[in-house]
Motif scaffolding. Structure first.
Motif, mmCIF file in Angstrom:
data_model
loop_
_atom_site.group_PDB
_atom_site.id
_atom_site.type_symbol
_atom_site.label_atom_id
_atom_site.label_comp_id
_atom_site.label_asym_id
_atom_site.label_seq_id
_atom_site.Cartn_x
_atom_site.Cartn_y
_atom_site.Cartn_z
ATOM 1 N N GLY A 59 0.805 -1.211 0.000
ATOM 2 C CA GLY A 59 0.000 0.000 0.000
ATOM 3 C C GLY A 59 0.840 1.263 0.000
ATOM 4 O O GLY A 59 1.962 1.275 0.507
ATOM 5 N N THR A 60 0.268 2.303 -0.576
ATOM 6 C CA THR A 60 0.943 3.583 -0.720
ATOM 7 C C THR A 60 -0.106 4.678 -0.629
ATOM 8 O O THR A 60 -1.205 4.518 -1.154
ATOM 9 N N LEU A 64 2.006 10.041 -1.749
ATOM 10 C CA LEU A 64 3.290 9.469 -2.156
ATOM 11 C C LEU A 64 3.237 8.993 -3.609
ATOM 12 O O LEU A 64 4.205 9.166 -4.359
ATOM 13 N N LEU A 65 2.116 8.408 -4.011
ATOM 14 C CA LEU A 65 1.973 8.020 -5.421
ATOM 15 C C LEU A 65 2.131 9.241 -6.319
ATOM 16 O O LEU A 65 2.834 9.195 -7.333
ATOM 17 N N PRO A 93 -7.276 2.044 5.943
ATOM 18 C CA PRO A 93 -6.589 2.895 6.916
ATOM 19 C C PRO A 93 -5.101 2.541 6.998
ATOM 20 O O PRO A 93 -4.723 1.376 6.958
ATOM 21 N N ASP A 94 -4.269 3.579 7.095
ATOM 22 C CA ASP A 94 -2.825 3.396 7.254
ATOM 23 C C ASP A 94 -2.556 3.085 8.720
ATOM 24 O O ASP A 94 -2.840 3.909 9.593
ATOM 25 N N PRO A 95 -2.023 1.892 9.031
ATOM 26 C CA PRO A 95 -1.789 1.552 10.437
ATOM 27 C C PRO A 95 -0.772 2.478 11.112
ATOM 28 O O PRO A 95 -0.782 2.622 12.334
ATOM 29 N N GLY A 96 0.065 3.136 10.334
ATOM 30 C CA GLY A 96 1.076 4.028 10.897
ATOM 31 C C GLY A 96 0.620 5.473 11.042
ATOM 32 O O GLY A 96 1.312 6.281 11.649
ATOM 33 N N LEU A 102 -4.148 4.095 2.819
ATOM 34 C CA LEU A 102 -3.235 3.465 1.873
ATOM 35 C C LEU A 102 -4.027 2.931 0.690
ATOM 36 O O LEU A 102 -5.112 2.365 0.861
ATOM 37 N N VAL A 103 -3.479 3.108 -0.485
ATOM 38 C CA VAL A 103 -4.024 2.489 -1.690
ATOM 39 C C VAL A 103 -3.339 1.135 -1.804
ATOM 40 O O VAL A 103 -2.104 1.057 -1.846
ATOM 41 N N VAL A 104 -4.134 0.082 -1.823
ATOM 42 C CA VAL A 104 -3.610 -1.291 -1.831
ATOM 43 C C VAL A 104 -4.178 -2.018 -3.047
ATOM 44 O O VAL A 104 -5.373 -1.919 -3.324
ATOM 45 N N PRO A 105 -3.334 -2.746 -3.777
ATOM 46 C CA PRO A 105 -3.864 -3.494 -4.920
ATOM 47 C C PRO A 105 -4.752 -4.645 -4.461
ATOM 48 O O PRO A 105 -4.459 -5.308 -3.464
ATOM 49 N N THR A 106 -5.829 -4.854 -5.192
ATOM 50 C CA THR A 106 -6.691 -6.013 -4.959
ATOM 51 C C THR A 106 -6.089 -7.191 -5.732
ATOM 52 O O THR A 106 -5.067 -7.052 -6.419
ATOM 53 N N GLU A 107 -6.744 -8.321 -5.650
ATOM 54 C CA GLU A 107 -6.308 -9.478 -6.440
ATOM 55 C C GLU A 107 -6.294 -9.117 -7.926
ATOM 56 O O GLU A 107 -5.363 -9.460 -8.658
#
Length: 158
Positions: A59-60, A64-65, A93-96, A102-107
């Motif tokens: 995730g990003t 940042l992207l 949600p960004d845990p940090g 965070l943008v996270v890729p799906t399958e």
């Protein structure tokens, strides 16, 4: 169909190095986009490469992207929204940082990355067929040298 190269004083603009590098990228990227469409990913457009190219698998953030792609956050958010609407990425949600997502890729998004990465050997082989293996390797080294020479920093031209 229109000509991709604009005119200057009624003639096609001269093909300087930057234009040739960009047009070569477009030609190679068109191969990838066609294969993605064949694989059921016709919602992915050329502009979306800016997301996939700079997206960490964990995730990003959109910020940042955008920084990595050298574009505005608003433009990147629009690309991410399109990919979200087509189930290529999700925002979590960004845990940090509780304020960030965070943008996270799906399958489906990981499938796009895998298909594109799987094409690299074929594309590089085709380039080697056109140029010859030695010239293709020299091209790689030359492009890396140009990238390094123009990179931000004390020795770069930026």
């Amino acid at each position: 169909m229109s000509n991709r190269i604009p005119t200057l004083a009624g003639r096609e603009r001269p093909a300087n190095l930057a234009v040739l590098m960009r047009e070569s990228f477009v030609a190679l990227n068109d191969v990838v986009l066609a294969r993605l469409a064949e694989g059921g990913h016709d919602a992915v457009r050329s502009a979306h490469a800016a997301v996939f190219q700079y997206l960490d698998d964990t995730g990003t953030t959109v910020s940042l992207l955008a920084e990595r792609a050298q574009m505005t956050k608003q433009a990147m958010a629009e690309l991410v929204r399109h990919l979200e609407d087509h189930d290529y990425v999700v925002r979590v949600p960004d845990p940090g940082d509780r304020r960030a997502k965070l943008v996270v890729p799906t399958e489906r998004g990981r499938d796009v990355v895998a298909l594109a990465q799987g094409l690299v050997p074929e594309i590089e082989h085709r380039v080697a067929q056109v140029l010859g293996a030695d010239r293709a390797e020299a091209l790689r080294a030359d492009l890396q040298a140009v990238r390094d020479a123009f990179a931000p920093g004390p020795d770069g031209l930026r």
